[in-house]
Design an enzyme around this catalytic site. Structure first.
Site, PDB file in Angstrom:
ATOM      1  N   GLY A   1       0.751  -1.185  -0.075  1.00 43.15           N
ATOM      2  CA  GLY A   1      -0.146  -0.185  -0.036  1.00 43.15           C
ATOM      3  C   GLY A   1       0.664   1.326  -0.232  1.00 43.15           C
ATOM      4  O   GLY A   1       0.393   2.468  -0.151  1.00 43.15           O
TER       5      GLY A   1
ATOM      6  N   PRO B   1       5.012  -4.943  -0.615  1.00 46.13           N
ATOM      7  CA  PRO B   1       4.813  -3.703  -1.559  1.00 46.13           C
ATOM      8  C   PRO B   1       4.871  -4.155  -2.839  1.00 46.13           C
ATOM      9  O   PRO B   1       5.385  -4.950  -3.445  1.00 46.13           O
ATOM     10  CB  PRO B   1       6.072  -3.012  -1.316  1.00 46.13           C
ATOM     11  CG  PRO B   1       7.108  -4.162  -0.730  1.00 46.13           C
ATOM     12  CD  PRO B   1       6.162  -5.197  -0.323  1.00 46.13           C
ATOM     13  N   GLY B   2       4.008  -3.431  -3.849  1.00 44.29           N
ATOM     14  CA  GLY B   2       3.800  -3.709  -5.054  1.00 44.29           C
ATOM     15  C   GLY B   2       4.485  -2.306  -5.737  1.00 44.29           C
ATOM     16  O   GLY B   2       5.337  -2.128  -6.329  1.00 44.29           O
ATOM     17  N   ARG B   3       3.214  -1.307  -5.819  1.00 44.17           N
ATOM     18  CA  ARG B   3       3.356  -0.022  -6.413  1.00 44.17           C
ATOM     19  C   ARG B   3       4.964   0.559  -6.135  1.00 44.17           C
ATOM     20  O   ARG B   3       5.534   1.117  -7.038  1.00 44.17           O
ATOM     21  CB  ARG B   3       2.312   0.870  -6.135  1.00 44.17           C
ATOM     22  CG  ARG B   3       2.133   2.101  -6.731  1.00 44.17           C
ATOM     23  CD  ARG B   3       1.221   3.042  -6.298  1.00 44.17           C
ATOM     24  NE  ARG B   3      -0.118   2.229  -5.782  1.00 44.17           N
ATOM     25  CZ  ARG B   3      -1.255   2.110  -6.765  1.00 44.17           C
ATOM     26  NH1 ARG B   3      -0.959   2.902  -8.167  1.00 44.17           N
ATOM     27  NH2 ARG B   3      -2.086   1.540  -6.489  1.00 44.17           N
TER      28      ARG B   3
ATOM     29  N   ARG C   1      -5.294   3.009 -15.347  1.00 44.91           N
ATOM     30  CA  ARG C   1      -5.502   3.634 -14.114  1.00 44.91           C
ATOM     31  C   ARG C   1      -6.378   5.194 -14.383  1.00 44.91           C
ATOM     32  O   ARG C   1      -7.284   5.287 -13.592  1.00 44.91           O
ATOM     33  CB  ARG C   1      -4.228   3.914 -13.491  1.00 44.91           C
ATOM     34  CG  ARG C   1      -3.323   2.645 -13.328  1.00 44.91           C
ATOM     35  CD  ARG C   1      -2.254   2.498 -12.279  1.00 44.91           C
ATOM     36  NE  ARG C   1      -2.743   3.314 -11.095  1.00 44.91           N
ATOM     37  CZ  ARG C   1      -2.308   4.659 -10.590  1.00 44.91           C
ATOM     38  NH1 ARG C   1      -2.071   5.668 -11.420  1.00 44.91           N
ATOM     39  NH2 ARG C   1      -2.906   4.791  -9.447  1.00 44.91           N
TER      40      ARG C   1
ATOM     41  N   CYS D   1     -12.901   3.567 -28.268  1.00 44.89           N
ATOM     42  CA  CYS D   1     -14.218   3.966 -28.457  1.00 44.89           C
ATOM     43  C   CYS D   1     -14.977   4.251 -27.160  1.00 44.89           C
ATOM     44  O   CYS D   1     -15.839   3.355 -26.916  1.00 44.89           O
ATOM     45  CB  CYS D   1     -14.909   3.232 -29.434  1.00 44.89           C
ATOM     46  SG  CYS D   1     -14.074   3.349 -31.199  1.00 44.89           S
ATOM     47  N   GLU D   2     -14.268   4.970 -26.181  1.00 44.65           N
ATOM     48  CA  GLU D   2     -14.879   5.140 -24.936  1.00 44.65           C
ATOM     49  C   GLU D   2     -14.664   6.746 -24.485  1.00 44.65           C
ATOM     50  O   GLU D   2     -13.306   7.229 -24.653  1.00 44.65           O
ATOM     51  CB  GLU D   2     -14.259   4.262 -23.931  1.00 44.65           C
ATOM     52  CG  GLU D   2     -14.546   2.953 -23.918  1.00 44.65           C
ATOM     53  CD  GLU D   2     -15.670   2.336 -23.626  1.00 44.65           C
ATOM     54  OE1 GLU D   2     -16.291   3.035 -22.675  1.00 44.65           O
ATOM     55  OE2 GLU D   2     -16.335   1.172 -23.686  1.00 44.65           O
TER      56      GLU D   2
ATOM     57  N   TYR E   1       0.877  -1.654 -12.351  1.00 50.39           N
ATOM     58  CA  TYR E   1      -0.751  -1.348 -12.482  1.00 50.39           C
ATOM     59  C   TYR E   1      -0.862  -0.860 -13.909  1.00 50.39           C
ATOM     60  O   TYR E   1      -1.803  -0.144 -14.120  1.00 50.39           O
ATOM     61  CB  TYR E   1      -1.564  -0.910 -11.576  1.00 50.39           C
ATOM     62  CG  TYR E   1      -1.449  -1.739 -10.124  1.00 50.39           C
ATOM     63  CD1 TYR E   1      -1.928  -2.819 -10.113  1.00 50.39           C
ATOM     64  CD2 TYR E   1      -0.824  -0.859  -9.279  1.00 50.39           C
ATOM     65  CE1 TYR E   1      -1.640  -3.163  -8.519  1.00 50.39           C
ATOM     66  CE2 TYR E   1      -0.599  -1.478  -7.843  1.00 50.39           C
ATOM     67  CZ  TYR E   1      -0.820  -2.770  -7.981  1.00 50.39           C
ATOM     68  OH  TYR E   1      -0.741  -3.293  -6.554  1.00 50.39           O
TER      69      TYR E   1
HETATM   70  C1  LIG Z   1      -2.406  -5.426  -4.446  1.00 48.06           C
HETATM   71  C2  LIG Z   1      -1.893  -5.878  -2.998  1.00 48.06           C
HETATM   72  C3  LIG Z   1      -0.783  -5.867  -2.400  1.00 48.06           C
HETATM   73  C4  LIG Z   1       0.065  -4.457  -3.142  1.00 48.06           C
HETATM   74  O1  LIG Z   1      -0.386  -3.210  -3.048  1.00 48.06           O
HETATM   75  P1  LIG Z   1       0.564  -2.107  -3.470  1.00 48.06           P
HETATM   76  O2  LIG Z   1      -0.437  -1.038  -3.153  1.00 48.06           O
HETATM   77  O3  LIG Z   1       0.847  -2.133  -4.776  1.00 48.06           O
HETATM   78  O4  LIG Z   1       1.706  -1.751  -2.520  1.00 48.06           O
HETATM   79  C5  LIG Z   1      -0.378  -6.229  -1.488  1.00 48.06           C
HETATM   80  N1  LIG Z   1      -1.063  -7.324  -0.734  1.00 48.06           N
HETATM   81  C6  LIG Z   1      -2.222  -7.494  -1.127  1.00 48.06           C
HETATM   82  C7  LIG Z   1      -2.954  -8.624  -0.416  1.00 48.06           C
HETATM   83  C8  LIG Z   1      -2.635  -6.806  -2.221  1.00 48.06           C
HETATM   84  O5  LIG Z   1      -3.800  -7.334  -2.652  1.00 48.06           O
END
Ligand SMILES: *Cc1c(COP(=O)(O)O)cnc(C)c1O
Length: 441
Positions: free
Chosen positions: A256, A292-294, A330, A363-364, A392
């Site tokens: 997050g 972490p992802g984002r 996004r 086309c949106e 994403y």
């Molecule tokens: C999507 C997700 C993440 C990663 O979220 P980010 O905002 O990209 O860091 C981590 N844990 C779970 C369970 C998720 O669904």
């Protein structure tokens, strides 16, 4: 374990923490690679990622968490490209997966199964089977039904599955409603009350070792306040469980952490994030996981696109790109802001500024990257970079409007490598067939 103790290890390399948008606008160069030359060879739309920036972020987080018994499980859904996963695997990262497909991606990229955690509100029996067969480290459980499924699959396979209860701490993550996951009304996780009852009757599921807690309150958190709040609730609950004699080996605080999508926006640092975790959980003697992802990949990527044409409507001026919502969803899905940087054109000086609606060809009406965005005047054929598109972006791309998936490349020290070639029309159409073969199920 050193709770709140000194940070050990050498500081991470901070040579290229993030892309310099002024330099990009002036020189059209990213990691030493001329983007105009790159687009001429590889075409557009094109995702361009800096592996150095991803690595720098990973190491910064690792460093910030030093002193805690902490593991990083990269959220594959942010960007599941094989080369990205291989890079993170080489750094020692684990993975947070949400499907059987992501399980395959993570394993094929060389991420050790025991470093994989399986999240998600609806895992199928087949996915649970596959994950158990692969030996994933832990299941993050989101419902009683899922706990029952895990029990029966583990029993059938003659193994014991490790699991965490995903709790919904009921805090407002103060982010976009569509990426907020930690309120009581969201579909994710279970209440602390329900999780407590699972632990109290853990012997009902003898083939599941329920010894962990998990949460993930939302994405793109720009304030750590909700995180503090959720961590405090998690920590209180963990203490209650331990006092009641439950086993607790792992606390997973989810992902997050937000990033800077807009010039001047301020996102929490890895140090601030780690300090929040230390503050709430420094006392905990088990393992701490972060997902972490984002934060690891967003700012390391851009979407390179070519201007198809400029169009003056009755009331608005449109800049029509060859990238669209199917390539980068996004802005359409979350009204997300991405900085857009027109690249320099040979022989043209500074341009007047114009307010553009930057749109794609799909086309949106929702196929809009930016509304009334002040940009230097652009011309047909010019390249623009849509920044902070590493997370994403490609992972949410689709074939809508029968547009092939874009290509993806790494750039580093003046060189580039294709990490996903552009989808061909034949590949896009593969699998479809005419109705020649009717049959009964
Ligand atoms: C999507 C997700 C993440 C990663 O979220 P980010 O905002 O990209 O860091 C981590 N844990 C779970 C369970 C998720 O669904």
């Amino acid at each position: 374990m050193v709770a709140g103790g000194p940070v050990i290890g050498s500081p991470p390399a901070t040579k290229r923490p993030m892309l310099d948008s002024e330099m990009l606008a002036r020189d059209g160069v990213f990691e030493g690679v001329d983007l105009t030359a790159l687009a001429a060879v590889e075409g557009t739309p094109l995702y361009v990622y800096s592996p150095a920036m991803i690595r720098t972020r990973y190491r910064a987080l690792r460093h910030a968490l030093a002193g805690l018994d902490a593991g990083i499980c990269y959220a594959v859904k942010a960007n599941g490209n094989r080369a990205v996963l291989e890079l993170l695997a080489a750094e020692g990262s684990g993975a947070d997966i949400v499907s059987g497909g992501e399980l395959q991606r993570a394993l094929r990229a060389g991420i050790a199964a025991e470093r994989i955690v399986f999240s998600g509100v609806g895992k199928s029996v087949a996915e649970v089977e596959a994950a158990l067969a692969a030996g994933v480290g832990r299941f993050n459980l989101e419902s009683l039904a899922e706990l029952e499924t895990l029990q029966s699959v583990a029993r059938r396979r003659g193994t014991v599955a490790r699991a965490s209860a995903r709790i919904n701490p009921d805090v407002d993550a103060l982010t976009h409603a569509k990426i907020s996951t930690g309120r009581a009304e969201n579909k994710f996780g279970v209440s602390i009350g329900e999780a407590r009852s699972w632990f109290a009757s853990a012997q009902r599921w003898p083939d599941v070792r329920l010894d962990g807690l998990h949460m993930h309150i939302g994405s793109q958190l720009l304030s750590l306040e909700p995180m503090h709040e959720a961590l405090a609730r998690m920590a209180d609950f963990a203490r209650t469980l331990l006092a009641a004699g439950s086993e607790l080996a792992c606390i997973d605080v989810g992902g997050g952490l937000g990033v800077r999508y807009r010039e001047g926006e301020k996102a929490p640092s890895a140090e601030e994030y780690a300090a929040a975790i230390r503050h709430a959980l420094g006392w905990f003697e088990g393992r701490i996981l972060v997902e972490p992802g984002r934060w690891l990949v967003a700012e390391a990527g851009l979407l390179l696109s070519r201007v198809l044409l400029e169009k003056q409507g009755d009331t608005r001026r449109f800049l029509v790109l060859d990238a669209a919502m199917n390539d980068l969803l996004r802005p359409s899905l979350y009204d997300a802001w991405h900085d857009i940087v027109p690249l320099p054109v040979d022989g043209s000086g500074p341009q007047e500024r114009v307010a553009y609606d930057v749109v794609g060809p799909v086309c949106e009406t929702g196929d809009t990257f930016a509304t009334a965005r002040q940009l230097p005047r652009c011309q047909a054929g010019q390249l623009v970079a849509i920044l902070a598109s590493g997370a994403y972006g490609a992972s949410m791309a689709s074939n809508y409007n029968s547009r092939p998936l874009p290509a993806e490349v790494f750039v580093d020290a003046g060189r580039y490598a294709v990490v996903r070639r552009r989808q061909t029309l034949d590949e896009m159409l593969a699998g479809e067939q005419s109705t020649a073969d009717w049959t009964s199920p």
